[in-house]
Design an enzyme around this catalytic site. Structure first.
Site, short mmCIF file in Angstrom:
data_model
loop_
_atom_site.label_atom_id
_atom_site.label_comp_id
_atom_site.label_asym_id
_atom_site.label_seq_id
_atom_site.Cartn_x
_atom_site.Cartn_y
_atom_site.Cartn_z
N LEU A 172 0.84 -1.20 0.00
CA LEU A 172 0.00 0.00 0.00
C LEU A 172 0.88 1.25 0.00
O LEU A 172 0.64 2.20 -0.76
CB LEU A 172 -0.92 -0.01 1.23
CG LEU A 172 -1.82 1.21 1.41
CD1 LEU A 172 -2.81 1.32 0.27
CD2 LEU A 172 -2.57 1.14 2.74
N LYS B 47 -12.26 9.89 -4.73
CA LYS B 47 -12.33 9.87 -6.20
C LYS B 47 -13.07 11.10 -6.71
O LYS B 47 -14.08 11.51 -6.14
CB LYS B 47 -13.02 8.60 -6.68
CG LYS B 47 -12.19 7.36 -6.37
CD LYS B 47 -12.61 6.19 -7.20
CE LYS B 47 -11.80 4.97 -6.80
NZ LYS B 47 -10.92 4.48 -7.85
N ASP C 242 -15.40 -6.70 0.78
CA ASP C 242 -14.28 -6.03 0.12
C ASP C 242 -14.67 -4.69 -0.50
O ASP C 242 -13.93 -3.72 -0.36
CB ASP C 242 -13.70 -6.96 -0.97
CG ASP C 242 -12.39 -6.45 -1.53
OD1 ASP C 242 -11.56 -5.95 -0.74
OD2 ASP C 242 -12.18 -6.55 -2.76
N HIS D 132 -17.03 0.81 -0.03
CA HIS D 132 -17.01 1.75 -1.16
C HIS D 132 -18.42 2.03 -1.72
O HIS D 132 -18.82 3.18 -1.87
CB HIS D 132 -16.15 1.20 -2.30
CG HIS D 132 -14.74 0.85 -1.89
ND1 HIS D 132 -14.06 1.52 -0.90
CD2 HIS D 132 -13.88 -0.11 -2.34
CE1 HIS D 132 -12.85 0.99 -0.76
NE2 HIS D 132 -12.73 0.00 -1.62
N LYS E 285 -29.09 10.23 -20.30
CA LYS E 285 -29.72 9.59 -21.46
C LYS E 285 -31.03 10.33 -21.72
O LYS E 285 -31.91 10.39 -20.85
CB LYS E 285 -29.94 8.11 -21.20
CG LYS E 285 -28.60 7.38 -21.02
CD LYS E 285 -28.71 5.89 -21.00
CE LYS E 285 -28.80 5.29 -22.37
NZ LYS E 285 -27.54 5.32 -23.11
#
Ligand code: BG6
Length: 484
Positions: free
Chosen positions: A17, A186, A239, A244, A380
């Site tokens: 890491l 992010k 995980d 997340h 869309k």
């Protein structure tokens, strides 16, 4: 802020890491002039390493040559201390190294001098508590600001997570703790707040009256490759989903915070998490990848580090329900899998059919936030087919970052998050009550899967997942495939 005397200790400095994420992120901040002027970085690990080897490790993932002037300048603020994770004397040596480096940076000792010690634990959770204790008893300096950065996994289920929180909480105050969920760093995840609350037209339709369902999808084109040992203990739900994807969900679903202060944001996220019902096994689809027919890609159980009779899921789809007035009746589908056909993370908000019949319902509007690989936001949208035709066509209002922001480098999530730690901003870190709620939502399901030894459906490495993935989302969540 730029004057603060800053010491960053990276525990696990010789590990993966640190090599892949922590040091490259620190270097990136250094290059951008975003580390405080007086900063020292001390790597700490068990491996005895000469300076040359240490330098080789920490620079392995830099995108510039190791002898480039900025790397040389960066390395001048880095040092390495070798020690065990449970030996008091080793931590006392670390404390001396910190004191020496502060003196070398010109510590004056005046009452108004601001000093920060950041302890970044790039370590497996099995040593979090013992390292925390050593820091608290042998390194911690009560005369400066202390910040502890830790990474998931935070426990294995609700009880173990509470136990870990209790042990860490006995050592450090909540405002000293920064729990990293790197998805919160992010670009497109950070963008959700701006999209939702800085534009006039999203918030009015952001509810059960207009939204049919929400799909949060995480796909990776590779298997466990070398991480089978870790992965088999956790599985895809622990995980990526419990952390997340649920973090992303909470930001999409929360009410507008009172302000942009971190506690206001985290209050709103926790509030919405509290309204999520525990997930039911019948609302869950599990898969495990097998080798390709040609045998060129291995199956999950072909990984030497995975037990041959493993029933750990490498793919999952779950339907969640947020039980509040805004969202009651809207299914939230999480899909996540390894060894699939592509690398992609998206948030797809599908709107309801148009209620009037002026035009036939060609397809539903969708707002799609693509988190990776190519950041974009598109809607869309139905238009008249261009030309002499009077037919309708599905098109997109498309904001692709690589076209619109060509000259802007989108930083790695870790650089963003470390900068937040330097600024003492907790907004993008997980608070202990959020973590507790996240485990409350998933723990009954995880325990039931384990108790009943639910066997995941096989899917081929590189495919779209187990048979029935699309039917599952459309039957459980009313998701209508859109015309493209
Ligand atoms: C990690 C998981 O937390 O996130 C990995 O442990 C996964 O299994 C990774 O591959 C995905 O992160 P990213 O940033 O590559 O999408």
């Amino acid at each position: 802020r730029h004057d603060v005397l800053t010491t960053i200790v990276v525990f696990g400095a010789s590990g993966d890491l640190a090599k892949k994420k922590t040091y490259p992120a620190l270097f990136h901040l250094f290059q951008q002039g975003l580390l405080p002027k007086r900063t020292r970085i001390i790597g700490y690990a068990r491996t005895q390493m000469e300076r040359e080897k240490f330098v080789g490790r920490v620079t392995a993932f830099f995108k510039v040559a190791v002898d480039a002037p900025e790397v040389v300048r960066f390395l001048a603020i880095c040092e390495y201390v070798c020690g065990q994770y449970d030996v008091a004397g080793d931590f006392q040596r670390l404390r001396s190294a910190i004191d020496d480096s502060e003196l070398a940076m010109g510590k004056g000792g005046g009452p108004s001098e601001e000093r920060v010690h950041i302890y970044y634990l790039a370590l497996p959770p099995s040593v979090f508590v013992s390292v925390g204790e050593q820091i608290k008893h042998n390194v911690y300096d009560g005369t400066c600001t202390n910040r502890i950065v830790i990474e998931k996994p935070f426990g294995h289920d609700l009880d173990s997570s509470r136990e870990l929180s209790r042990a860490i909480g006995a050592l450090f105050a909540e405002d000293e703790i920064y729990r990293i969920d790197h998805y919160l760093g992010k670009e497109m995840v950070k963008n959700i707040l701006a999209l939702r609350f800085a534009n006039v037209f999203y918030e009015v339709v952001w509810n059960r009256h207009f939204i049919s369902n929400v799909q949060i999808t995480f796909k990776e084109p590779f298997g466990t490759e070398g991480r089978g040992g870790y992965f088999d203990e956790f599985g895809i739900i622990r995980d990526v989903m419990q952390n997340h994807l649920l973090q992303v969900l909470s930001i999409v679903a929360m009410r507008q915070p009172e302000s942009l202060r971190s506690e206001d944001i985290r209050d709103r996220k926790t509030e919405v998490l509290r309204r999520i019902l525990p997930i039911q096994l019948e609302d869950t689809l599990l898969g495990q990848y097998v080798a390709t027919r040609t045998g060129d890609k291995p199956g999950y159980k072909d990984d030497d580090t995975v037990p041959k009779d493993s029933t750990t899921a490498t793919y999952a789809q779950c339907v969640l329900h947020v039980d509040n007035d805004r969202w009651r009746g809207v299914p939230w589908v999480m899909k996540a899998g390894k060894a699939l056909d592509e690398a992609k993370m998206t948030i797809r908000i599908q709107f309801k059919d148009m209620p009037n019949a002026l035009f036939p319902n060609l397809a539903r509007n969708e707002l799609v936030i693509q988190v990776s690989p190519k950041e974009s936001v598109y809607i869309k949208t139905i238009v008249k087919e261009p030309g002499l035709s009077t037919n309708l066509a599905m098109s997109e209002l498309d904001l692709s970052y690589h076209k619109r922001y060509q000259d802007i480098h989108i930083p790695d999530a870790y650089a963003t998050l470390i900068l937040d730690v330097l600024n003492g901003d907790h907004s993008n870190f997980v608070r202990s009550d959020e973590l507790d709620e996240a485990w409350r939502i998933f723990t009954p399901l995880l325990h039931q899967i384990e108790k009943e030894k639910v066997v995941p459906l096989p899917y081929e490495y590189g495919s779209r997942g187990p048979k029935g993935v699309d039917e599952f989302a459309s039957e459980r969540a009313g998701y209508k495939l859109s015309a493209r």
